[in-house]
Design a protein around this motif. Structure first.
Motif, mmCIF file in Angstrom:
data_model
loop_
_atom_site.group_PDB
_atom_site.id
_atom_site.type_symbol
_atom_site.label_atom_id
_atom_site.label_comp_id
_atom_site.label_asym_id
_atom_site.label_seq_id
_atom_site.Cartn_x
_atom_site.Cartn_y
_atom_site.Cartn_z
ATOM 1 N N ALA A 74 77.576 75.500 139.083
ATOM 2 C CA ALA A 74 77.165 76.533 138.133
ATOM 3 C C ALA A 74 76.416 77.659 138.844
ATOM 4 O O ALA A 74 76.614 78.837 138.534
ATOM 5 C CB ALA A 74 76.301 75.927 137.026
ATOM 6 N N LEU A 75 75.564 77.300 139.802
ATOM 7 C CA LEU A 75 74.867 78.320 140.588
ATOM 8 C C LEU A 75 75.854 79.175 141.366
ATOM 9 O O LEU A 75 75.674 80.391 141.487
ATOM 10 C CB LEU A 75 73.875 77.672 141.554
ATOM 11 C CG LEU A 75 72.588 77.122 140.972
ATOM 12 C CD1 LEU A 75 71.783 76.428 142.059
ATOM 13 C CD2 LEU A 75 71.770 78.221 140.320
ATOM 14 N N ASP A 76 76.897 78.539 141.883
ATOM 15 C CA ASP A 76 77.912 79.281 142.625
ATOM 16 C C ASP A 76 78.643 80.261 141.715
ATOM 17 O O ASP A 76 78.823 81.427 142.065
ATOM 18 C CB ASP A 76 78.887 78.305 143.285
ATOM 19 C CG ASP A 76 79.881 79.000 144.190
ATOM 20 O OD1 ASP A 76 79.485 79.945 144.913
ATOM 21 O OD2 ASP A 76 81.059 78.597 144.187
ATOM 22 N N ARG A 77 79.034 79.792 140.534
ATOM 23 C CA ARG A 77 79.759 80.655 139.600
ATOM 24 C C ARG A 77 78.916 81.851 139.161
ATOM 25 O O ARG A 77 79.432 82.946 138.967
ATOM 26 C CB ARG A 77 80.213 79.860 138.371
ATOM 27 C CG ARG A 77 81.391 78.966 138.611
ATOM 28 C CD ARG A 77 81.957 78.382 137.322
ATOM 29 N NE ARG A 77 80.970 77.628 136.560
ATOM 30 C CZ ARG A 77 80.685 76.337 136.740
ATOM 31 N NH1 ARG A 77 81.303 75.645 137.665
ATOM 32 N NH2 ARG A 77 79.781 75.738 135.986
ATOM 33 N N SER A 78 77.610 81.637 139.016
ATOM 34 C CA SER A 78 76.743 82.712 138.540
ATOM 35 C C SER A 78 76.353 83.695 139.650
ATOM 36 O O SER A 78 75.796 84.751 139.369
ATOM 37 C CB SER A 78 75.462 82.128 137.930
ATOM 38 O OG SER A 78 74.603 81.636 138.941
ATOM 39 N N GLY A 79 76.611 83.300 140.904
ATOM 40 C CA GLY A 79 76.226 84.148 142.028
ATOM 41 C C GLY A 79 74.835 83.835 142.553
ATOM 42 O O GLY A 79 74.422 84.359 143.592
ATOM 43 N N GLU A 80 74.092 82.983 141.847
ATOM 44 C CA GLU A 80 72.734 82.663 142.267
ATOM 45 C C GLU A 80 72.694 81.825 143.533
ATOM 46 O O GLU A 80 71.739 81.900 144.309
ATOM 47 C CB GLU A 80 71.991 81.947 141.131
ATOM 48 C CG GLU A 80 70.510 81.808 141.402
ATOM 49 C CD GLU A 80 69.738 81.196 140.255
ATOM 50 O OE1 GLU A 80 68.574 80.863 140.481
ATOM 51 O OE2 GLU A 80 70.280 81.035 139.152
ATOM 52 N N LEU A 81 73.755 81.040 143.785
ATOM 53 C CA LEU A 81 73.790 80.225 144.999
ATOM 54 C C LEU A 81 73.734 81.099 146.244
ATOM 55 O O LEU A 81 72.985 80.819 147.174
ATOM 56 C CB LEU A 81 75.027 79.317 145.019
ATOM 57 C CG LEU A 81 75.154 78.415 146.243
ATOM 58 C CD1 LEU A 81 73.946 77.481 146.368
ATOM 59 C CD2 LEU A 81 76.451 77.610 146.162
ATOM 60 N N ALA A 82 74.479 82.180 146.253
ATOM 61 C CA ALA A 82 74.468 83.092 147.401
ATOM 62 C C ALA A 82 73.074 83.645 147.638
ATOM 63 O O ALA A 82 72.616 83.753 148.779
ATOM 64 C CB ALA A 82 75.463 84.234 147.184
ATOM 65 N N THR A 83 72.370 83.974 146.570
ATOM 66 C CA THR A 83 70.997 84.474 146.685
ATOM 67 C C THR A 83 70.089 83.409 147.289
ATOM 68 O O THR A 83 69.288 83.700 148.181
ATOM 69 C CB THR A 83 70.468 84.904 145.300
ATOM 70 O OG1 THR A 83 71.333 85.895 144.779
ATOM 71 C CG2 THR A 83 69.060 85.434 145.392
ATOM 72 N N LEU A 84 70.220 82.168 146.825
ATOM 73 C CA LEU A 84 69.387 81.080 147.334
ATOM 74 C C LEU A 84 69.679 80.818 148.819
ATOM 75 O O LEU A 84 68.763 80.560 149.595
ATOM 76 C CB LEU A 84 69.630 79.788 146.557
ATOM 77 C CG LEU A 84 69.059 79.713 145.160
ATOM 78 C CD1 LEU A 84 69.535 78.443 144.464
ATOM 79 C CD2 LEU A 84 67.547 79.765 145.189
ATOM 80 N N LEU A 85 70.939 80.875 149.182
ATOM 81 C CA LEU A 85 71.321 80.574 150.562
ATOM 82 C C LEU A 85 70.896 81.676 151.523
ATOM 83 O O LEU A 85 70.709 81.416 152.715
ATOM 84 C CB LEU A 85 72.835 80.351 150.667
ATOM 85 C CG LEU A 85 73.358 79.130 149.924
ATOM 86 C CD1 LEU A 85 74.867 79.065 150.034
ATOM 87 C CD2 LEU A 85 72.712 77.851 150.429
ATOM 88 N N ASN A 86 70.742 82.882 151.021
ATOM 89 C CA ASN A 86 70.344 84.003 151.877
ATOM 90 C C ASN A 86 68.851 84.290 151.849
ATOM 91 O O ASN A 86 68.409 85.278 152.406
ATOM 92 C CB ASN A 86 71.116 85.267 151.478
ATOM 93 C CG ASN A 86 72.585 85.126 151.795
ATOM 94 O OD1 ASN A 86 72.947 84.656 152.860
ATOM 95 N ND2 ASN A 86 73.436 85.506 150.854
ATOM 96 N N ALA A 87 68.111 83.413 151.180
ATOM 97 C CA ALA A 87 66.653 83.626 151.074
ATOM 98 C C ALA A 87 65.957 83.397 152.392
ATOM 99 O O ALA A 87 66.387 82.707 153.245
ATOM 100 C CB ALA A 87 66.086 82.704 150.014
#
Length: 85
Positions: A72-85
């Motif tokens: 779900a995080l991946d679909r929302s785009g939030e995963l990319a944000t978390l991984l690039n933090a």
């Protein structure tokens, strides 16, 4: 990139799915196999009180949850944000 920890058990399809997603992102993660219990299972329960299923995924200090939560995080785009933090 933040530390990624994933707690898994042998033969867990959801664990395999979560690892495939992380692999597709090209990120390194530390897998903790809790099939036989032990210290890693205790560490997981300290980090995620009440968690009884696997996988349990942590990105940095954030408890993401399981495979469906990661997807779900991946679909929302939030995963990319978390991984690039």
């Amino acid at each position: 990139m933040p530390q990624i920890d994933i707690y898994t058990k042998f033969g867990c399809g959801y664990c395999a799915r979560a690892k495939r997603l992380l692999d597709s992102k090209g990120v390194a993660y530390t897998e903790h196999d809790i099939t036989m219990g032990g210290a890693d299972r205790e560490a997981m329960l300290e980090r995620a009180p009440g968690a009884r299923t696997v996988p349990q995924i942590f990105i940095g200090d954030r408890h993401v949850g399981g495979s469906d939560d990661l997807a779900a995080l991946d679909r929302s785009g939030e995963l990319a944000t978390l991984l690039n933090a």
